[in-house]
Design a protein around this motif. Structure first.
Motif, short mmCIF file in Angstrom:
data_model
loop_
_atom_site.label_atom_id
_atom_site.label_comp_id
_atom_site.label_asym_id
_atom_site.label_seq_id
_atom_site.Cartn_x
_atom_site.Cartn_y
_atom_site.Cartn_z
N ARG A 77 -9.15 84.10 -55.69
CA ARG A 77 -9.22 82.65 -55.81
C ARG A 77 -8.93 82.04 -54.45
NH1 ARG A 77 -9.44 79.06 -59.52
NH2 ARG A 77 -9.33 80.66 -61.15
N ASP A 91 -19.80 76.32 -63.82
CA ASP A 91 -18.61 76.90 -64.44
C ASP A 91 -18.62 78.42 -64.31
OD1 ASP A 91 -16.21 76.58 -66.25
OD2 ASP A 91 -17.46 77.84 -67.54
N GLU A 92 -19.79 79.02 -64.48
CA GLU A 92 -19.90 80.49 -64.37
C GLU A 92 -19.58 80.95 -62.95
OE1 GLU A 92 -23.17 84.05 -65.30
OE2 GLU A 92 -23.75 81.93 -65.45
N GLU A 97 -17.69 79.41 -60.70
CA GLU A 97 -16.26 79.26 -60.45
C GLU A 97 -15.47 80.45 -61.00
OE1 GLU A 97 -15.14 74.59 -60.08
OE2 GLU A 97 -15.22 75.41 -62.11
N LYS A 98 -15.79 80.88 -62.20
CA LYS A 98 -15.08 81.99 -62.82
C LYS A 98 -15.40 83.32 -62.13
CE LYS A 98 -14.80 79.75 -67.35
NZ LYS A 98 -15.32 79.71 -68.74
N HIS A 99 -16.64 83.49 -61.72
CA HIS A 99 -17.07 84.74 -61.09
C HIS A 99 -16.39 84.96 -59.74
CE1 HIS A 99 -19.85 88.10 -60.39
NE2 HIS A 99 -19.96 87.66 -59.15
#
Length: 461
Positions: A48, A155-156, A158-160
């Motif tokens: 992150r 959103d995908e 950001e999570k990846h």
């Protein structure tokens, strides 16, 4: 802010007991990140990235005024600042890989640079940034009119990657004024520039005022009419950075020299998530009302603002790419009254080249011995170039039949005539001249593959 909580007595006392450095005078920034040990190149571990947000407004310095008023002004020492020769750097990096260019950009600008992410194949930039092992920032412009698939994709991503995309939004009052005065779809009538200026360009301008550099996914093959000469790094010709003024913002284009198919090979090899719209025929993805899938024989940018001429295929984010000449130039080719040095297209013995007099005579005939299919074109137009193969094949198939196939170059000095007399809207325009009718019939479909064109001819001859 923290400094605002100190009393003037405490401040005076601290000044008398020790000297104050310039670093101690700065107000702490919200959201600063802690540097971490750089991982070896190619490490696939996800992390992150916690970094300063893109600044939408100027930073306030009110809290340091009382402190400054109690200080003894130190003696000023002239500081010589060396300026980078980015034109030379662009030449040095011309043959570098996107990964090398990305690494150089992040190394030079650290937390003062950010990746512009649109929700399309420029996700490759985020993957390259991850591979450098350096911290990086990502921002995007939410116009309020994106496809639902694009929002889910944000959103995908950001999570990846374990990042927070920093979204910039248009000014609500400006959007309200535009919609109230001109409606939701005024761009179909008077062009997309005004809407893009409100929803994209001005939010981008605010975002870039908090940066010293930004990273884009521009490629030379995306739009030959406007992007054929972009360098891998340049002084931004249109926007300003945090220091203000011309030359205050640097623009990096790490994939400028990479072809689209190679970008997609990279994304597949690295198992990078992609926008689901790509599987539905979308290549270049923008706002929902202004983007559609491309069809066989079409260039990828033809899916954007399809109702406009090819030279307008920029929204303003990269308006420095657009030259001011009457027509776009390619690879240094010049246009003078329609006689360009750029190589001609649709070259085959099965196809007739019509002069201005020839097309005028053809249009005047009320009864013809043969039917004619004629394309109005400009050789520099990427959409004309994209359909060259199918049109030439069609001409060869119709050779010896009762249908003649021709071409008329309608740019330059002939453009006004073609618009007035031949229904030219944008390049290419395809017309069918029936044997027993004086008025030509315009091919209205965007499909320019051989089968579609042949079906059009067969329906009319």
């Amino acid at each position: 802010m923290a400094l605002a909580a100190y009393s003037s007595t405490a401040i005076s006392g601290s000044i008398s007991s020790r000297s104050i450095t310039s670093q101690e005078l700065k107000a702490p920034q919200i959201g600063s990140f802690r540097p971490f040990v750089r991982s070896p190149l190619g490490n696939s571990s996800r992390r992150r990235c916690s970094v300063n947000p893109v600044y939408a407004e100027s930073k306030r310095s009110d809290s340091i005024v009382p402190l400054a008023a109690t200080m003894v002004v130190p003696e000023l020492v002239e500081k010589v600042v060396e300026t980078e020769d980015f034109e030379k750097l662009a030449k040095d990096l011309e043959n570098a890989s996107p990964l090398e260019i990305m690494d150089k950009a992040l190394e030079k600008f650290g937390n003062d640079i950010a990746i512009a992410f649109s929700g399309a194949e420029d996700v490759a930039l985020i993957e390259y940034a991850r591979l450098t092992g350096r911290p990086f920032r990502v921002f995007s412009l939410d116009t309020g009119r994106l496809n639902p698939e694009t929002y889910r994709y944000f959103d995908e991503v950001e999570k990846h990657y374990g990042v927070r995309i920093e979204y910039m939004f248009p000014d609500a009052v400006e959007v309200q004024g535009l919609v109230r005065n001109k409606g939701l779809f005024s761009f179909y009538e008077d062009g997309h520039q005004e809407c893009c200026r409100v929803r994209k360009v001005r939010p981008l301008r605010r975002a870039l005022k908090g940066l010293r550099a930004w990273i884009t996914g521009q490629r030379k093959d995306q739009s030959p009419g406007t992007r054929a000469e972009i360098p891998v790094v340049q002084i931004d010709p249109s926007f300003e950075g945090m220091e203000g003024g011309v030359g205050s913002l640097i623009k990096w284009n790490p994939v400028a020299n990479v072809e689209g198919r190679d970008i997609w090979n990279f994304l597949r090899a690295m198992n990078v998530p992609v926008n689901s719209l790509h599987s539905k025929g979308y290549v270049s993805i923008g706002c929902e009302p202004c983007t559609r899938p491309v069809l066989p024989g079409q260039h990828e940018r033809e899916g954007r603002w399809w109702w406009e001429d090819s030279k307008a295929k920029e929204c303003g984010l990269h308006k420095g790419n657009i030259k001011q000449e009457e027509e776009p130039q390619l690879n240094g080719a010049s246009h003078t009254n329609g006689n360009a040095t750029v190589a001609d297209i649709f070259n085959t013995q099965s196809l007739v080249t019509l002069s201005r007099t020839g097309i005028e005579n053809l249009a005047k005939l009320e009864s013809r011995r043969e039917s004619w299919l004629v394309v109005l074109y400009a050789p520099w137009c990427p959409f004309c170039q994209a359909m060259e193969g199918s049109y030439v094949e069609l001409a060869e198939k119709l050779a010896g039949s009762e249908v003649k196939v021709g071409k008329f170059r309608a740019d330059g000095e002939h453009k006004a005539f073609a618009q007035r007399e031949l229904q030219l809207g944008s390049f290419p325009t395809i017309l069918f001249f029936p044997r027993h009718s004086s008025r030509p019939i315009k091919y209205s479909s965007e499909k320019r593959d051989v089968d579609s064109l042949m079906a059009f001819v067969n329906a009319l001859r």
